[in-house]
Write an enzyme that holds these catalytic residues in place. Structure first.
Site, PDB file in Angstrom:
ATOM      1  N   SER A   1     -27.514  36.490  30.941  1.00 11.02           N
ATOM      2  CA  SER A   1     -26.191  35.968  31.282  1.00 11.02           C
ATOM      3  C   SER A   1     -26.190  34.703  32.136  1.00 11.02           C
ATOM      4  O   SER A   1     -25.572  34.651  33.201  1.00 11.02           O
ATOM      5  CB  SER A   1     -25.351  37.057  31.947  1.00 11.02           C
ATOM      6  OG  SER A   1     -24.010  36.708  31.743  1.00 11.02           O
ATOM      7  N   SER A   2     -26.838  33.696  31.611  1.00  7.96           N
ATOM      8  CA  SER A   2     -26.743  32.388  32.258  1.00  7.96           C
ATOM      9  C   SER A   2     -25.320  31.862  32.166  1.00  7.96           C
ATOM     10  O   SER A   2     -24.876  31.101  33.024  1.00  7.96           O
ATOM     11  CB  SER A   2     -27.701  31.408  31.591  1.00  7.96           C
ATOM     12  OG  SER A   2     -27.294  31.123  30.266  1.00  7.96           O
TER      13      SER A   2
ATOM     14  N   ASP B   1     -20.507  40.754  32.263  1.00  8.43           N
ATOM     15  CA  ASP B   1     -21.355  39.702  32.835  1.00  8.43           C
ATOM     16  C   ASP B   1     -20.713  39.061  34.061  1.00  8.43           C
ATOM     17  O   ASP B   1     -21.342  38.927  35.115  1.00  8.43           O
ATOM     18  CB  ASP B   1     -21.634  38.619  31.783  1.00  8.43           C
ATOM     19  CG  ASP B   1     -22.331  39.178  30.558  1.00  8.43           C
ATOM     20  OD1 ASP B   1     -22.678  40.371  30.559  1.00  8.43           O
ATOM     21  OD2 ASP B   1     -22.525  38.418  29.586  1.00  8.43           O
TER      22      ASP B   1
HETATM   23  P1  ADP Z   1     -26.755  34.006  28.034  1.00  5.09           P
HETATM   24  O1  ADP Z   1     -25.473  34.100  28.785  1.00  5.09           O
HETATM   25  O2  ADP Z   1     -27.285  35.329  27.629  1.00  5.09           O
HETATM   26  O3  ADP Z   1     -27.792  33.212  28.761  1.00  5.09           O
HETATM   27  P2  ADP Z   1     -25.104  32.534  26.222  1.00  5.09           P
HETATM   28  O4  ADP Z   1     -25.305  32.061  24.827  1.00  5.09           O
HETATM   29  O5  ADP Z   1     -23.939  33.396  26.507  1.00  5.09           O
HETATM   30  O6  ADP Z   1     -26.476  33.218  26.674  1.00  5.09           O
HETATM   31  O7  ADP Z   1     -24.971  31.281  27.186  1.00  5.09           O
HETATM   32  C1  ADP Z   1     -25.922  30.236  27.161  1.00  5.09           C
HETATM   33  C2  ADP Z   1     -25.213  28.892  27.191  1.00  5.09           C
HETATM   34  O8  ADP Z   1     -24.604  28.706  28.497  1.00  5.09           O
HETATM   35  C3  ADP Z   1     -26.142  27.712  27.040  1.00  5.09           C
HETATM   36  O9  ADP Z   1     -26.379  27.439  25.674  1.00  5.09           O
HETATM   37  C4  ADP Z   1     -25.357  26.597  27.709  1.00  5.09           C
HETATM   38  O10 ADP Z   1     -24.345  26.102  26.850  1.00  5.09           O
HETATM   39  C5  ADP Z   1     -24.663  27.345  28.858  1.00  5.09           C
HETATM   40  N1  ADP Z   1     -25.474  27.236  30.080  1.00  5.09           N
HETATM   41  C6  ADP Z   1     -26.080  28.218  30.750  1.00  5.09           C
HETATM   42  N2  ADP Z   1     -26.743  27.755  31.840  1.00  5.09           N
HETATM   43  C7  ADP Z   1     -26.549  26.421  31.853  1.00  5.09           C
HETATM   44  C8  ADP Z   1     -26.970  25.355  32.712  1.00  5.09           C
HETATM   45  N3  ADP Z   1     -27.739  25.575  33.757  1.00  5.09           N
HETATM   46  N4  ADP Z   1     -26.554  24.103  32.405  1.00  5.09           N
HETATM   47  C9  ADP Z   1     -25.776  23.870  31.333  1.00  5.09           C
HETATM   48  N5  ADP Z   1     -25.350  24.837  30.500  1.00  5.09           N
HETATM   49  C10 ADP Z   1     -25.731  26.086  30.735  1.00  5.09           C
HETATM   50 MG    MG Z   2     -23.644  34.820  27.992  1.00  8.76          MG
END
Ligand code: ADP
Ligand code: MG
Length: 386
Positions: free
Chosen positions: A129-130, A173
């Protein structure tokens, strides 16, 4: 990328060529221990917040823009502040921050021209959950200390993702990123939007292993599962009109009536109904320090995702099948939305090193990829850092 909070201020100044001191906010990623895809079915989930987090530094500016830089993607973004309310999604990373800004505007929080410097050590697209970490840290940065009840913060960031980014996600999340607590897991009731903190046994280590695969199927299959669960609800509501979501269906009732539900929605419902029950059982086992039962529930949850919800893939199945044969492992399962990303494994603390070595060796031999491991100590929820 590892983030050192004290260095972010200098990085902010260097990037924006500015002498101001930004304020830094942190919001954690999370690992879900059990209860997968149950959140949008209003059931239970059982995540912990991680020390891996997204840091958003913010300072007011006089350029009239909403300006941001992602250190992780090395990408700049800017838009005139006056254009924020009507901005459309661009189908890229900036949607997460613009979506949050729009939701704040809708709630009546004005947004002034500003610079945002984003640095995260939550791996993107790996099921930790980035995206929620980015949304919650951005919301706190844009609020800048203005009061918003924590549940409202979780809900507004979820709306940013579901309405603006276009991912019909549940509440887990963002809720975990807001409410996480050091040393405890959260049992979240996604219907009442409340939670209890649950202590985990201290004789186990939680290890996430990144398979490093992300199948593009992810987003479309997620939507498909949401729709299939709705179909299941409609079929079950023909029998009991009181059923408004799969949360209203007990395992015992489901087993009695399942033949009336068409095959695919039936399989999806079986996963949701059984995994919601597994959350309850897991929390109880955790309170009793019953690691064998916790491990058993992990594996049952994985099989349910593998065969009924059909959201795993060869790589994570291989990781789980390998892990559960290794010494000191209680149980292992995929975590997160699916089709790749991370597994999460319950391991005896003194067996962790050997577990990581053996899993690495087996995964390399099979897929020529080196998994990345994360120790998952429950960490605090979002807040101001500097
Ligand atoms: P998860 O939440 O499991 O990591 P998601 O597909 O829901 O996967 O979210 C990932 C997306 O969130 C990335 O492709 C990007 O667009 C955005 N994101 C996450 N972290 C960053 C960051 N540090 N800088 C820019 N965009 C980010
Ligand atoms: Mg996500």
């Amino acid at each position: 990328m590892v983030v050192v909070p004290n260095e972010i201020v200098d990085q902010f100044r260097e990037h924006f060529q500015s002498a101001v001191t930004p304020v830094v906010y942190r919001a954690p990623g999370r690992v879900n221990l059990i209860g997968e895809h149950t959140d949008y079915n209003l059931g239970y989930v059982f995540p912990i917040a991680l020390s891996l987090a997204c840091y958003v530094s913010i300072a007011p500016a006089s350029h009239g823009l909403f300006r941001a830089f992602s250190r992780d993607l090395a990408r700049d973004f800017s838009i005139p502040i006056a254009d924020l309310p009507a901005a459309e999604p661009r189908h890229e990373w900036s949607d997460y921050i613009v979506g949050v800004a729009q939701q704040l505007l809708k709630l009546g929080f004005p947004i002034q021209p500003c610079d945002l410097y984003i640095a995260s050590d939550v791996p993107a697209g790996s099921g930790l959950s980035s995206s929620a970490a980015l949304e919650v840290a951005t919301a706190l940065a844009l609020l800048g200390g203005r009061e918003l009840p924590p549940l409202e913060l979780a809900l507004l960031t979820q709306r940013a993702e579901s309405q603006f980014v276009g991912m019909p996600c549940g509440i887990m999340d963002q809720y975990t990123s807001v409410f996480g607590r050091q040393g405890a897991a959260l049992q979240i009731d996604c219907r009442s939007q409340t939670h209890q903190y649950v202590q985990l046994p201290d004789t186990v280590q939680i290890v996430a292993a990144n398979s490093l695969v992300k199948h593009e199927l992810g987003t479309s299959a997620y939507r498909e599962r949401v729709a299939e669960c709705k179909e299941a609800v409609a079929a079950i509501a023909d029998i009991d009109p009181g059923v408004l979501s799969l949360r209203d269906v007990s395992l015992e009732f489901f087993e009695r009536i399942q033949d009336s539900v068409p095959l695919i929605p039936r399989k999806r419902a079986r996963h949701i109904v059984s995994d919601t029950q597994r959350v309850v059982d897991f929390a109880l086992a955790s309170r009793h320090n019953d690691l064998l039962e916790m491990g058993r529930l992990f594996v049952a949850s994985h099989r349910s995702m593998q065969y009924d919800y059909e959201i795993t893939c060869d790589e994570v199945d291989f990781m789980v099948d390998t892990a559960i044969k290794l010494p000191g492992v209680y149980g292992s399962r995929m975590t997160g939305g699916g089709f790749g990303g991370c597994t999460v494994t319950l391991v005896k603390p003194d067996a962790v090193d050997a577990f990581q070595q053996k899993l690495t060796q087996a995964y390399r031999e099979r897929y020529n990829l080196t998994p990345v491991f994360y120790d998952c100590e429950p960490a605090a929820g979002a807040g101001r850092m500097i």
